[in-house]
Design an enzyme around this catalytic site. Structure first.
Site, PDB file in Angstrom:
ATOM      1  N   HIS A  51     -22.924  36.005  37.722  1.00 15.34           N
ATOM      2  CA  HIS A  51     -22.630  37.479  36.989  1.00 15.34           C
ATOM      3  C   HIS A  51     -21.535  37.977  37.753  1.00 15.34           C
ATOM      4  CE1 HIS A  51     -24.237  41.086  35.277  1.00 15.34           C
ATOM      5  NE2 HIS A  51     -24.074  41.843  36.397  1.00 15.34           N
TER       6      HIS A  51
ATOM      7  N   ARG B  57     -19.130  34.396  18.510  1.00 16.22           N
ATOM      8  CA  ARG B  57     -19.778  33.126  18.668  1.00 16.22           C
ATOM      9  C   ARG B  57     -21.006  33.382  18.273  1.00 16.22           C
ATOM     10  NH1 ARG B  57     -19.699  30.571  24.370  1.00 16.22           N
ATOM     11  NH2 ARG B  57     -21.187  32.495  24.970  1.00 16.22           N
TER      12      ARG B  57
ATOM     13  N   GLU C 117     -17.710  21.840  22.870  1.00 11.24           N
ATOM     14  CA  GLU C 117     -18.174  21.741  24.280  1.00 11.24           C
ATOM     15  C   GLU C 117     -18.927  20.685  24.379  1.00 11.24           C
ATOM     16  OE1 GLU C 117     -20.483  25.401  24.775  1.00 11.24           O
ATOM     17  OE2 GLU C 117     -21.053  25.614  22.410  1.00 11.24           O
TER      18      GLU C 117
ATOM     19  N   ASP D   6     -18.933  24.386  29.710  1.00 15.31           N
ATOM     20  CA  ASP D   6     -19.921  23.242  29.297  1.00 15.31           C
ATOM     21  C   ASP D   6     -19.351  21.820  28.916  1.00 15.31           C
ATOM     22  OD1 ASP D   6     -22.400  24.528  29.383  1.00 15.31           O
ATOM     23  OD2 ASP D   6     -22.502  25.395  27.268  1.00 15.31           O
TER      24      ASP D   6
ATOM     25  N   CYS E 244     -11.708  28.921  25.016  1.00 17.93           N
ATOM     26  CA  CYS E 244     -12.176  29.995  25.392  1.00 17.93           C
ATOM     27  C   CYS E 244     -12.930  29.931  26.637  1.00 17.93           C
ATOM     28  CB  CYS E 244     -13.032  30.777  24.310  1.00 17.93           C
ATOM     29  SG  CYS E 244     -14.264  29.678  23.746  1.00 17.93           S
TER      30      CYS E 244
END
Lengths: 93, 547
Positions: B183, B325, B424, B448, B495
């Site tokens: 975060h 998304r 991904e 990912d 992305c």
């Protein structure tokens, strides 16, 4: 004293948000109220006690009310539970 | 002077200044005894604490409805009875009574079978801390003392911390825990501030108000620097500022190489606010709008109307294309109002498109909202975590259903709305040639993809040295996807944060990537790099060829 059985339809049972709504509805009633799932009987005016009963989805609870307004109060509580306590609006899961 | 070197940079930049040490206050109950006459005062102290905490929570509830139920817990008469009885019967003073009463409820929740209810123990602990801080007279906001520009140093930072700090005074972040995708890292990037996270040995080397240099770009922290070092960094900071001024001039300039190849530089965003920030830097589009924040920062599944309003505002604000998304939840991302079953392997479990294809009513609410917003601008839909044509077909047939419904209801939408998928998973890489024929674009999600191709958990610190998007297998997978997309005549974007890596930008350009999407603050740095490059030369270099 009056009582009625009602089924909990909230998918995750009476977790914090619906329990809070029920506690507020109960808090506005003048009767002494209990709610029981067979294992525990609690005062639904307390969110903490209500959550402590860990009432799950699909379980049948017994609501009792006693006091001068017991009939109206029982209906208020039962209606609130049957309406899904603010959760059932559009999602059916 | 002392230096600590770190393996990875969470957000680039250099900052010099004083440390603001985020203290977690000691809330152990005091052990004084209470006489019969003092009992009344102790009870009053409790009542006063309840009032103060309630007022604080009411303030917090304006930002997030989650706190609304906390208010009821604080005011709950079962808690009040318990605390007051303990004080009256001489069990302890007010602090002990609060701690003991709350602990009883904590243990009660912890003992429950239902996992959701077990987690409520955390809420109760939070309430205990708030009440104890209030009776002890501790300011619950650890950032209250922030007065001058400073570098935030903490063991870890929670989302609620970043809301409370005075952002205009923050020069950078250093935390002892957390990974580069944490975060804090995301917040720092969005604010364009330097950050280093997962700094082992940080807390024992630092004191509040110490002078410190945070060289996030150089992955170095210097405690109590000497004059020579300070001067060296003063120059470095000045150079960075000059570079930033240069990058600022690139706003609105296309990302075109020396030999005339144009690529698109886009922003990754989580909400409409982010789009506004990104617009200051200038972008060719929004390459990733993370719709999960709409769900995570909410008290219920957002309705079609709520989502429609957000997507519409997003595309009207961006004035360029916006790739949204669809809900990417599960794995490490939960929802406050929906209980996920505990899984052995959440990253290989019930998440993203898998959830959407099962909870179709919820999925349809999002798709209908997106379709309706497409009447106002170039909204594009992107499905995450696709592993097969079959999944894509299912998602598309739900989308078709939504379109038919809107036709019947006479509601407007873009009939040629573009549909794409995230690449991904290794499965999507391998089947990319078939998938490419069914969609309008690909976007590679490197965070990912790297984890799945290399079988390295991206949150596991012990193996973080293995988490590397430069792994030849990952690079080759990226190349396969770009080639498959181009063979089918569709553009391929990226992305993941890899698109903003300086060394990667060259390889990605050489492999023919069409769209680079990243945190807003990185866009013009990458654009500057690309404008210095020669596409033909790089694409024919052995460095690219051997991938």
């Amino acid at each position: 004293m009056v009582e009625q059985k009602v089924e909990i339809i909230n998918p995750s049972g009476l977790h914090m948000r619906p329990a809070n709504i029920l506690a507020q509805v109960a808090g506005r009633c003048t009767s002494d109220i209990t709610i029981s799932n067979g294992k525990r009987t609690v005062n639904p005016k307390s969110l903490l006690l209500l959550m402590s009963a860990a009432i799950t989805c699909g379980s049948e609870v017994t609501v009792t009310c006693s006091g001068p307004d017991e009939i109206a109060d029982l209906k208020t509580i039962v209606d609130a539970i049957q309406s899904g306590l603010g959760e059932m609006v559009q999602e059916k899961f | 002077m002392k230096k600590i070197l770190v393996d990875k940079c969470a957000s680039m930049g250099i900052a010099m200044g004083k440390v603001f040490l985020v203290n977690r206050p000691d809330i152990t109950p005091a052990e004084y005894s209470v006489t019969e006459e003092e009992k009344g005062t102790e009870i009053q102290k409790f009542q006063h604490a309840v009032d103060t905490v309630t007022a604080n929570l009411e303030e917090a509830a304006k930002e997030s409805e989650i706190f609304a139920a906390h208010i009821e817990l604080v005011k709950d008469f079962a808690l009040k009875d318990s605390v007051e009885t303990m004080i009256r019967s001489g069990v302890g003073n007010v602090e002990q009574a609060i701690a003991e009463s709350c602990n009883r409820f904590v243990s009660m929740f912890e003992a429950m079978e239902d996992e959701y209810m077990r987690e409520r123990a955390v809420d109760m602990k939070d309430i205990k801390e708030r009440l104890l801080m209030s009776v002890k007279g501790i300011n619950p906001n650890p950032f209250a003392a922030m007065e001058e520009p400073c570098i935030i140093v903490a063991t870890d930072l929670a989302p609620s911390d970043t809301v409370r700090m005075k952002k205009e005074l923050v020069l950078g972040f250093i935390t002892q825990f957390g990974g580069v995708t944490s975060h804090v890292a995301i917040i720092a990037k969005n604010l364009g501030l330097p950050a280093l996270v997962g700094v082992t040995g940080l807390m024992q080397n630092v004191a509040d108000r110490d002078e410190i240099i945070l060289d996030a770009t150089g992955k170095t922290i210097i405690f109590k620097p000497d004059e020579e070092t300070k001067n060296f960094y003063k120059e470095a900071v000045q150079r960075t500022n000059e570079e930033n001024a240069l990058y600022a001039k690139l706003k609105g300039v296309p990302a075109v190489t020396r030999d005339g190849k144009t690529v698109e530089i886009c922003a990754n965003v989580g909400n409409v606010e982010d789009i506004k920030t990104a617009k200051e830097f200038g972008f060719d589009g929004i390459g990733l709008f993370r719709s999960e924040f709409l769900y995570m920062e909410n008290t219920h599944f957002p309705t079609e109307e709520e989502q429609f309003a957000v997507y519409k505002e997003a595309v009207l604000t961006a004035e360029k294309y916006v790739i949204v998304r669809t809900l990417d939840i599960g794995g490490d991302k939960g929802l406050p109002y929906f209980e996920f079953e505990k899984e052995e392997n959440p990253f290989l479990g019930w998440r993203a498109i898998r959830i959407c294809l099962e909870m179709t009513d919820m999925f349809k609410a999002q798709l209908r909202a997106l379709l309706r917003a497409s009447a106002f601008g170039d909204i594009r839909i992107m499905y995450p975590m696709i592993i097969s044509e079959d999944e894509l077909d299912k998602a598309d047939s739900i989308l078709e259903e939504c379109k038919k419904e809107l036709d019947i209801e006479g509601k407007a939408y873009n009939k040629n709305i573009q549909i794409g998928i995230m690449i991904e998973t290794p499965a999507a890489v391998i089947c990319a040639p078939e998938l490419a024929k069914k969609v309008d674009f690909f976007s590679i999600g490197t965070n990912d993809l790297t984890q799945y191709i290399t079988a390295v958990d991206r949150g596991n610190k012990k193996i973080s040295y293995l988490y590397d998007s430069f792994n030849p297998a990952v690079l080759r997978a990226i190349k396969m996807v770009i080639n498959a997309g181009h063979a089918a005549g569709i553009p391929v974007g990226m992305c993941g944060e890899f698109a903003s890596d300086e060394k990667a930008a060259k390889l990605l350009l050489g492999m023919g990537l069409d769209e680079f999407s990243m945190s807003a603050s990185c866009m013009n740095r990458v654009k500057a790099l690309i404008r210095e490059m020669n596409y033909k030369e790089i694409s024919e270099s052995t460095e690219v060829k051997r991938i």
